[in-house]
Design a protein around this motif. Sequence first.
Motif, short mmCIF file in Angstrom:
data_model
loop_
_atom_site.label_atom_id
_atom_site.label_comp_id
_atom_site.label_asym_id
_atom_site.label_seq_id
_atom_site.Cartn_x
_atom_site.Cartn_y
_atom_site.Cartn_z
N ASP A 24 55.31 -37.46 -25.14
CA ASP A 24 53.90 -37.70 -25.67
C ASP A 24 53.00 -36.85 -25.56
O ASP A 24 53.13 -35.94 -24.55
CB ASP A 24 53.33 -38.97 -24.65
N CYS A 25 52.10 -36.57 -26.72
CA CYS A 25 51.18 -35.35 -26.59
C CYS A 25 49.94 -35.70 -27.35
O CYS A 25 49.64 -37.22 -27.34
CB CYS A 25 51.89 -34.31 -27.27
N VAL A 26 49.46 -34.86 -28.15
CA VAL A 26 48.40 -35.38 -28.96
C VAL A 26 48.52 -35.66 -30.45
O VAL A 26 49.72 -34.97 -30.90
CB VAL A 26 47.10 -34.22 -28.88
N GLU A 27 47.75 -36.23 -31.06
CA GLU A 27 48.01 -36.54 -32.41
C GLU A 27 46.74 -36.02 -33.13
O GLU A 27 45.53 -35.97 -32.62
CB GLU A 27 48.22 -38.03 -32.85
N VAL A 28 47.04 -35.43 -34.46
CA VAL A 28 45.73 -34.96 -35.21
C VAL A 28 45.91 -35.85 -36.32
O VAL A 28 46.69 -35.83 -37.12
CB VAL A 28 46.08 -33.38 -35.38
N ALA A 29 44.27 -35.58 -36.91
CA ALA A 29 43.92 -36.32 -38.22
C ALA A 29 42.86 -35.60 -38.66
O ALA A 29 41.95 -35.37 -38.00
CB ALA A 29 43.70 -37.89 -38.20
N ALA A 30 43.19 -35.14 -40.08
CA ALA A 30 42.08 -34.32 -40.65
C ALA A 30 41.41 -35.11 -41.95
O ALA A 30 41.99 -35.71 -42.45
CB ALA A 30 42.65 -32.85 -41.15
N THR A 31 40.12 -35.08 -42.01
CA THR A 31 39.42 -35.39 -42.83
C THR A 31 38.90 -34.34 -43.54
O THR A 31 38.83 -33.34 -43.25
CB THR A 31 38.32 -36.60 -42.91
N SER A 32 37.87 -34.40 -44.59
CA SER A 32 37.32 -33.31 -45.48
C SER A 32 36.39 -32.57 -44.45
O SER A 32 36.29 -31.16 -44.48
CB SER A 32 36.56 -33.70 -46.67
N GLY A 33 35.63 -33.15 -43.59
CA GLY A 33 34.73 -32.43 -42.51
C GLY A 33 35.04 -32.34 -41.25
O GLY A 33 33.97 -31.77 -40.65
N THR A 34 36.05 -33.02 -40.81
CA THR A 34 36.38 -33.28 -39.51
C THR A 34 37.81 -33.42 -39.17
O THR A 34 38.81 -33.89 -39.91
CB THR A 34 35.66 -34.68 -38.87
N HIS A 36 40.28 -34.89 -36.14
CA HIS A 36 40.22 -35.80 -35.01
C HIS A 36 41.48 -35.42 -34.31
O HIS A 36 42.55 -35.27 -34.94
CB HIS A 36 40.19 -37.07 -35.51
N VAL A 37 41.29 -35.54 -32.89
CA VAL A 37 42.50 -35.30 -31.89
C VAL A 37 42.58 -36.47 -31.16
O VAL A 37 41.19 -36.86 -30.45
CB VAL A 37 42.40 -33.88 -31.41
N ARG A 38 43.50 -37.05 -30.69
CA ARG A 38 43.76 -38.11 -29.72
C ARG A 38 44.84 -37.83 -28.90
O ARG A 38 45.97 -37.58 -29.20
CB ARG A 38 43.59 -39.65 -30.40
N ASP A 39 44.72 -38.79 -27.84
CA ASP A 39 46.06 -38.74 -26.94
C ASP A 39 47.18 -39.84 -27.56
O ASP A 39 46.79 -40.94 -27.91
CB ASP A 39 45.75 -39.46 -25.39
N LYS A 41 49.47 -41.39 -26.20
CA LYS A 41 49.92 -42.70 -25.22
C LYS A 41 48.82 -43.38 -25.17
O LYS A 41 48.87 -44.76 -25.04
CB LYS A 41 49.99 -42.16 -23.90
N ARG A 42 47.30 -43.08 -25.72
CA ARG A 42 46.19 -43.99 -25.61
C ARG A 42 45.52 -43.84 -27.10
O ARG A 42 44.46 -43.50 -27.19
CB ARG A 42 45.33 -43.53 -24.48
N THR A 43 46.33 -44.44 -27.99
CA THR A 43 45.69 -44.38 -29.45
C THR A 43 44.41 -44.94 -29.50
O THR A 43 43.59 -44.61 -30.56
CB THR A 43 46.61 -44.62 -30.48
N ALA A 44 44.21 -45.93 -28.66
CA ALA A 44 42.70 -46.49 -28.90
C ALA A 44 41.70 -46.05 -27.98
O ALA A 44 40.38 -46.46 -27.96
CB ALA A 44 42.86 -48.20 -28.66
N GLY A 45 41.99 -45.01 -27.49
CA GLY A 45 41.16 -44.31 -26.34
C GLY A 45 40.25 -43.34 -27.02
O GLY A 45 40.37 -43.15 -28.48
N PRO A 46 39.44 -42.48 -26.14
CA PRO A 46 38.56 -41.61 -26.61
C PRO A 46 39.41 -40.55 -27.59
O PRO A 46 40.50 -40.31 -27.34
CB PRO A 46 37.84 -41.18 -25.61
N ARG A 47 38.69 -39.96 -28.48
CA ARG A 47 39.34 -38.82 -29.11
C ARG A 47 38.22 -37.69 -29.38
O ARG A 47 36.92 -37.98 -29.47
CB ARG A 47 39.63 -39.26 -30.55
N LEU A 48 38.71 -36.71 -29.53
CA LEU A 48 37.78 -35.34 -29.79
C LEU A 48 37.67 -34.99 -31.54
O LEU A 48 38.57 -35.41 -32.00
CB LEU A 48 38.46 -34.10 -29.17
N THR A 49 36.32 -34.63 -31.71
CA THR A 49 36.41 -34.29 -33.07
C THR A 49 35.99 -32.82 -33.17
O THR A 49 35.18 -32.40 -32.32
CB THR A 49 35.41 -35.15 -33.92
N PHE A 50 36.35 -32.13 -34.15
CA PHE A 50 36.35 -30.72 -34.28
C PHE A 50 35.74 -30.34 -35.74
O PHE A 50 36.36 -31.05 -36.75
CB PHE A 50 37.49 -29.82 -34.29
N ALA A 51 34.76 -29.62 -35.93
CA ALA A 51 34.54 -29.16 -37.40
C ALA A 51 35.79 -28.29 -37.72
O ALA A 51 36.63 -27.74 -36.64
CB ALA A 51 33.33 -27.92 -37.03
#
Length: 85
Positions: A24-34, A36-39, A41-51
Amino acid sequence: MTSKPSAGDGSALGWVKSSHSTADCVEVAATSGTVHVRDSKRTAGPRLTFAPEAWTGFLPYAAGRCPSPPPTSRIRLIPPGTRPG
């Protein structure tokens, strides 16, 4: 990475995990302006967003190729169930 419109819970995003991950590690999703990074193991938990530029600056640090972390002014924590804004 796949770019899809964001959803409040992140379910509409195209999440990916490193092909080098064996646990288990982190998962990443990219949109045009952000980015997103999440755990994974806890996909419904909090996530970080980065420019995107902050994410690009963070990757060399995470890979151990940079001696100090990038500035965090463009990094946010999104609590579960809230819509990024």
